[in-house]
Design a protein around this motif. Structure first.
Motif, PDB file in Angstrom:
ATOM      1  N   GLN A   1       8.427 109.418  11.845  1.00 37.33           N
ATOM      2  CA  GLN A   1       7.319 108.552  11.407  1.00 37.33           C
ATOM      3  C   GLN A   1       7.131 108.630   9.900  1.00 37.33           C
ATOM      4  OE1 GLN A   1       3.688 108.288  14.177  1.00 37.33           O
ATOM      5  NE2 GLN A   1       4.002 110.461  13.891  1.00 37.33           N
ATOM      6  N   MET A   2       7.908 109.512   9.238  1.00 36.40           N
ATOM      7  CA  MET A   2       7.654 109.785   7.823  1.00 36.40           C
ATOM      8  C   MET A   2       8.423 108.814   6.929  1.00 36.40           C
ATOM      9  SD  MET A   2       5.456 112.037   8.144  1.00 36.40           S
ATOM     10  CE  MET A   2       5.269 112.595   6.452  1.00 36.40           C
ATOM     11  N   ILE A   3       8.378 107.551   7.286  1.00 32.94           N
ATOM     12  CA  ILE A   3       9.017 106.532   6.459  1.00 32.94           C
ATOM     13  C   ILE A   3       7.985 105.453   6.144  1.00 32.94           C
ATOM     14  CG2 ILE A   3      11.267 106.973   7.471  1.00 32.94           C
ATOM     15  CD1 ILE A   3      10.946 104.289   8.968  1.00 32.94           C
ATOM     16  N   THR A   4       8.238 104.694   5.081  1.00 31.75           N
ATOM     17  CA  THR A   4       7.285 103.665   4.683  1.00 31.75           C
ATOM     18  C   THR A   4       7.578 102.347   5.409  1.00 31.75           C
ATOM     19  OG1 THR A   4       8.678 102.896   2.870  1.00 31.75           O
ATOM     20  CG2 THR A   4       7.115 104.668   2.364  1.00 31.75           C
TER      21      THR A   4
ATOM     22  N   ASN B   1       9.988 106.586   1.132  1.00 27.09           N
ATOM     23  CA  ASN B   1       9.814 108.037   1.229  1.00 27.09           C
ATOM     24  C   ASN B   1      11.150 108.776   1.186  1.00 27.09           C
ATOM     25  OD1 ASN B   1       7.917 110.088   1.293  1.00 27.09           O
ATOM     26  ND2 ASN B   1       8.104 110.368   3.505  1.00 27.09           N
TER      27      ASN B   1
ATOM     28  N   THR C   1       5.574 105.006  -2.638  1.00 27.75           N
ATOM     29  CA  THR C   1       4.679 105.717  -1.724  1.00 27.75           C
ATOM     30  C   THR C   1       3.218 105.697  -2.170  1.00 27.75           C
ATOM     31  OG1 THR C   1       5.457 107.716  -2.813  1.00 27.75           O
ATOM     32  CG2 THR C   1       6.358 107.259  -0.637  1.00 27.75           C
TER      33      THR C   1
ATOM     34  N   ASP D   1       9.706 115.821  12.982  1.00 30.09           N
ATOM     35  CA  ASP D   1       8.664 115.652  11.965  1.00 30.09           C
ATOM     36  C   ASP D   1       7.823 116.918  11.819  1.00 30.09           C
ATOM     37  OD1 ASP D   1       9.511 113.151  11.414  1.00 30.09           O
ATOM     38  OD2 ASP D   1       7.771 112.097  12.231  1.00 30.09           O
TER      39      ASP D   1
ATOM     40  N   ARG E   1       3.474 106.980  10.175  1.00 28.66           N
ATOM     41  CA  ARG E   1       2.572 107.968  10.767  1.00 28.66           C
ATOM     42  C   ARG E   1       1.107 107.580  10.578  1.00 28.66           C
ATOM     43  NH1 ARG E   1       1.716 113.247   7.402  1.00 28.66           N
ATOM     44  NH2 ARG E   1       0.712 111.630   6.186  1.00 28.66           N
TER      45      ARG E   1
ATOM     46  N   LEU F   1       2.865 105.030   5.289  1.00 30.80           N
ATOM     47  CA  LEU F   1       3.767 105.696   6.224  1.00 30.80           C
ATOM     48  C   LEU F   1       3.492 105.228   7.654  1.00 30.80           C
ATOM     49  CD1 LEU F   1       3.678 109.408   4.966  1.00 30.80           C
ATOM     50  CD2 LEU F   1       5.465 107.706   4.567  1.00 30.80           C
TER      51      LEU F   1
ATOM     52  N   ASP G   1      -0.212 102.849  -0.659  1.00 36.44           N
ATOM     53  CA  ASP G   1      -0.420 103.359   0.700  1.00 36.44           C
ATOM     54  C   ASP G   1      -1.765 102.943   1.280  1.00 36.44           C
ATOM     55  OD1 ASP G   1      -2.023 104.886  -0.906  1.00 36.44           O
ATOM     56  OD2 ASP G   1      -1.416 106.809  -0.063  1.00 36.44           O
TER      57      ASP G   1
END
Lengths: 250, 431
Positions: free
Chosen positions: B103-106, B40, B59, B290, B83, B81, B62
């Motif tokens: 939390q916005m990472i893979t 991401n 991304t 976030d 999240r 993600l 998912d």
């Protein structure tokens, strides 16, 4: 299968927009999904994902030939035999290359079929079953169906067919007093694998489009532009006089 | 070709961006190709960039593959993600054991950078909870590896900056939690002595410890935050906050000497007033930024650097003191200034950043030569203390500091995928 589950049928379930709609429905839990597509392996992956996301949901997958009217009829009959759907989402399609469609009539024919004829036949097959009992059939059209434009008028013509069909079906159901609702969704350009080769600037996030579709479907709205700004943009484009419109390179 | 920049927005380069949508397609695209996997794009520097080359954007991978609510084992594609994992699993009473401040990472990015969080002293880094992963190599091989399976491949890939192959899926062990709530405690400290005392006395009883340090004070005053997950009756679950967005890139950095002095003073005083215990939802407490989308725009058109180092504990206090003094003298710095002790555990990855010691992370608006000069002073302190710099945050560390900070580099390079290259690997490894 418990009767308390909401029965949702998704045709073209491996499309990115459909998959994101399914995730939103699954997040609420308690859904009996039937996923219909052409590629069994990809359908199974979407099913596994929804199974994890949707607490207490069930997922069934079915493959079908999307270009064969008899196969479409048989599929709708078989799905309905397992239980009357509450929601049907018809979401399949492909974005053809306009130039190629002009040169190659086979390509044009296939584009018209997969984006226009096939979705309409699915809707008709389910509408026959659902008209007496109600529910919602949501069909994904496109802003491209609102006015033919040089950049993609074969695709636009197919989606225009879907638009006229949905209007007609809505008219028929209003006349018969049926509790079945038909929702026509017109997404603008959306960031999906179908548009991955295009410049990404200005494309709507697929999550946002899916949210509008699911809200529109749950509410049974007759027409949903996604995102909503396209209602205004397309109203202007539809009403531009030809002398002005024909000078535009769109 | 499209312009792509990383989270630090220092510059943007043309990339051949190839979005991948499922795992079969990913394996096919990687085989015989040349490029770099990108999650991401939340890394600050150049670890996720491949200027004028190909980026496999992950991304689209998912999907969850399987989750067992009895054991907390989750298999998923690498582009999921964090999240989405947390929101799915909390319903069943599970959370990821380790997450960073966003939390916005893979999942793939979390493994490739072996990210850590506030609970490192208890639970280690992200790689400690990976049971298995699947790696697609550009020579067409697909390698399944884990701590006890092809362990060399696993140790090279955890923290391996994406250079050993493309992670297409992973199996993770989640952890049982009583619910989404944390009991938190905020303790102001006046200097580094007090910080280290707090760190030492908090690690036994508190699972999460972190602190904000006032980088302009020079004396190392700050706020110590500690928290534990707790069984608290549900308060209506959803934290229900509407996200805000930094709507455009301001012409100059909003973070500057003037704003920073005022902010730090206010932040320290306000939190001192409300010091003590509180209850917070884990999402709100752990990932405050976030909810402010595109906050990286605040630093203006020239972007910003993050400088995160770790130094061994023995040399730690003197080194942190020296770095804070150098930062104060330079008049640069930011309000995102994090000081934290790592636990005494060795990471699984050959190139993992976390090691026993103390870590300091700071954002700096890019002011060209002035900022570069400050970094050279900080580098000297880190080098002398025997420390290292975090690749996931870096865009400029000198090669000698990379080599001295990561002594297993030569071993790691045996596992390198020759078809994969990044701006960082060219800068620090030469190819």
């Amino acid at each position: 299968m418990p009767d308390s589950l909401q029965r949702i049928v998704i045709v073209g379930a491996t499309s990115s927009i459909a998959e994101h709609c399914a995730r939103l429905w699954a997040a609420k839990g308690g859904v009996a999904f039937t996923l219909v597509g052409r590629d069994a392996a990809r359908l199974e992956r979407v099913a596994a994902d929804l199974h994890v996301r949707g607490a207490g949901s069930t997922v069934t997958v079915r493959t079908a030939d999307f270009s064969d009217p008899r196969a479409i009829r048989a599929l709708a009959d078989a799905v309905v035999a397992e239980g009357m759907p509450h929601q049907v989402l018809i979401a399949h399609g492909s974005l053809p290359d306009q130039q190629q469609c002009q040169r190659d009539l086979d390509a044009a024919c296939e584009a018209l079929d997969v984006n226009g004829v096939s979705p309409v036949l699915f809707a008709e097959a389910f509408a026959g079953h659902m008209e007496p009992v109600g529910g919602v059939i949501t069909i994904i059209g496109s802003v491209a169906g609102d006015r033919g434009r040089r950049s993609n008028y074969v695709y636009g013509a197919a989606k225009g067919l879907v638009t006229r069909y949905a209007q007609g079906l809505q008219h028929r159901l209003a006349g018969s007093g049926s509790a079945l609702k038909v929702v026509l969704v017109k997404p603008g350009p959306t960031a999906t694998p179908m548009t991955a080769h295009l410049p990404q600037r200005g494309l709507a996030p697929v999550e946002q489009v899916a949210r509008l579709i699911v809200d529109g479907a749950n509410a049974g709205k007759p027409v949903v532009y996604a995102p909503g700004k396209w209602a205004l943009i397309m109203m202007v484009i539809r009403h531009l006089p030809a002398v002005v419109f024909n000078k535009m390179n769109i | 070709m499209v312009k792509v920049s990383s989270w630090g927005r220092l510059d943007s380069h043309e990339h051949d961006l190839v979005p991948l949508a499922d795992r079969d397609q990913a394996v096919r695209a990687v085989a015989g190709g040349r490029g770099l996997p990108q999650g991401n794009a939340r890394s600050y520097g150049d670890v996720c960039l491949n200027p004028d080359g190909r980026l496999w954007r992950m991304t689209g991978l998912d999907r969850f593959i399987a989750f067992d609510p009895g054991t907390g084992r989750l298999r998923c594609e690498a582009g999921v993600l964090l999240r989405d994992i947390q929101r799915m699993s909390i319903v069943h009473g599970w959370l990821l054991p380790v997450t960073p401040g966003t939390q916005m990472i893979t999942v793939g990015g979390a493994i490739a950078n072996d990210v850590h969080g506030k609970n490192h002293h208890v639970l280690g880094s992200f790689g400690d909870h990976v049971l298995q992963l699947r790696l697609a190599r550009t020579d067409g091989r697909v390698i399944d590896c884990g701590p006890d399976l092809e362990a060399g491949w696993f140790a090279a890939t955890v923290g391996g900056m994406g250079l050993t192959g493309v992670i297409v899926e992973a199996e993770l062990q989640l952890r049982r939690v009583a619910g989404p709530w944390l009991v938190t405690d905020t303790v102001p400290y006046r200097n580094l002595d007090e910080f280290f005392q707090l760190a030492d006395t908090s690690e036994a009883g508190w699972e999460q410890t972190v602190s904000w340090v006032d980088c302009l004070s020079g004396i190392g005053r700050g706020l110590f935050f500690r928290a534990n997950l707790a069984a608290i009756p549900d308060r209506g679950a959803e934290s229900g906050r509407k996200p805000k967005r930094v709507p455009f890139v301001p012409p100059v950095s909003l973070v500057n000497g003037l704003s920073l002095r005022a902010f730090n003073e206010t932040y320290f005083r306000a939190n001192t007033l409300k010091a003590g215990y509180a209850v917070a939802h884990f999402e709100k407490y752990t990932y405050p930024l976030d909810n402010l989308h595109d906050w990286n725009r605040m630093y203006g058109p020239r972007g910003f650097y993050q400088y995160q180092s770790v130094v061994p504990r023995a040399a730690g206090q003197a080194a942190i003191q020296a770095m804070l003094a150098a930062i104060k003298a330079s008049g640069q710095g930011s309000f995102l200034a994090v000081l934290k002790t790592f636990g005494d555990r060795t990471s699984r990855g050959m190139m993992s950043f976390p090691r026993p010691g103390v870590t300091l992370a700071l954002d700096f608006p890019n002011r060209g030569a002035q900022t570069a000069a400050l970094f050279e002073r900080l580098d000297a302190i880190v080098r002398d203390a025997g420390g290292r710099i975090y690749a996931a945050k870096d865009a400029r560390m000198p090669r000698d500091l990379f080599e001295s900070g990561y002594p297993r580099l030569a071993e790691f390079l045996q596992y390198r995928d020759p078809g994969i290259s990044s701006a960082m690997s060219r800068r620090l490894i030469g190819s």
